[in-house]
Design an enzyme around this catalytic site. Structure first.
Site, PDB file in Angstrom:
ATOM      1  N   HIS A  73      55.647  14.852 -42.533  1.00  0.00           N
ATOM      2  CA  HIS A  73      55.157  13.521 -42.159  1.00  0.00           C
ATOM      3  C   HIS A  73      54.178  13.003 -43.208  1.00  0.00           C
ATOM      4  O   HIS A  73      54.274  11.847 -43.642  1.00  0.00           O
ATOM      5  CB  HIS A  73      54.422  13.560 -40.808  1.00  0.00           C
ATOM      6  N   LYS A 100      58.826  12.081 -24.427  1.00  0.00           N
ATOM      7  CA  LYS A 100      58.584  13.490 -24.756  1.00  0.00           C
ATOM      8  C   LYS A 100      57.325  13.984 -24.052  1.00  0.00           C
ATOM      9  O   LYS A 100      56.366  13.244 -23.887  1.00  0.00           O
ATOM     10  CB  LYS A 100      58.380  13.668 -26.257  1.00  0.00           C
ATOM     11  N   ARG A 120      65.257  13.744 -42.574  1.00  0.00           N
ATOM     12  CA  ARG A 120      65.221  15.097 -43.123  1.00  0.00           C
ATOM     13  C   ARG A 120      66.609  15.570 -43.509  1.00  0.00           C
ATOM     14  O   ARG A 120      66.794  16.248 -44.502  1.00  0.00           O
ATOM     15  CB  ARG A 120      64.643  16.071 -42.091  1.00  0.00           C
ATOM     16  N   SER A 150      58.050  18.876 -36.029  1.00  0.00           N
ATOM     17  CA  SER A 150      56.923  19.203 -35.153  1.00  0.00           C
ATOM     18  C   SER A 150      57.313  20.254 -34.120  1.00  0.00           C
ATOM     19  O   SER A 150      56.560  21.190 -33.860  1.00  0.00           O
ATOM     20  CB  SER A 150      56.420  17.951 -34.436  1.00  0.00           C
TER      21      SER A 150
END
Length: 159
Positions: free
Chosen positions: A17, A41, A90, A128
């Site tokens: 990030h 989430k 990514r 994460s």
């Protein structure tokens, strides 16, 4: 002056990030790291903790600010007069979801354009959730997160 917004839950913020933030700071006049308050989430850290960790991880980057937001990110972008929404990719597997989100964001706020940035190759596998999982088993996540984030993870998992 072009303001870009980089939204996410950042639970926690990773070096991937931070790399995206640094890349965005080279491209745009101002970058807002927008930490989402409400999310579907379940987060490991509170909004205040996530904002504090993001501020630590982005300290030293010029023209970068960290703010929390609640509600639609596109509304927050409009309020902050952000003309660019930065999203990180990514791997190819990220693209389908990000492409769909970019289309919805364009529909909700056609004044902001989505730009995809990729982190450095050595950071492209970091997420994460993976960092939290490795840390939960006592693995060393020092290469994947800022030192203050590593400490926060260790403290959280020690409870």
């Amino acid at each position: 002056m072009i303001t870009a917004i980089y939204p996410g839950t950042f639970d926690p913020i990773t070096n991937g990030h931070s790399d995206i933030v640094a890349r965005a700071a080279c491209l745009f006049d101002n970058v807002i790291v927008a930490v989402a308050k409400s999310t579907s989430k379940t987060t490991a850290f509170t909004i205040d903790e996530r904002v504090a960790m993001a501020r630590e991880a982005c300290a030293g980057l010029e023209r970068v600010e960290v703010r929390s937001f609640d509600g639609l990110m596109t509304n927050f972008a409009r309020e902050r007069q952000a003309k660019v929404i930065v999203r990180g990719l990514r791997a190819v597997s990220d693209f389908e979801n990000e492409f769909q989100m970019a289309g919805m964001n364009r529909h909700l706020n056609n004044e902001a354009e989505t730009v995809f940035l990729m982190p450095a190759e050595h950071l492209s596998f970091i997420s994460s959730s993976l960092v939290r999982e490795v840390a939960s088993y006592g693995g060393d996540v020092g290469n994947f997160v800022h030192e203050s984030v590593k400490t926060a993870l260790q403290e959280r998992l020690a409870r």
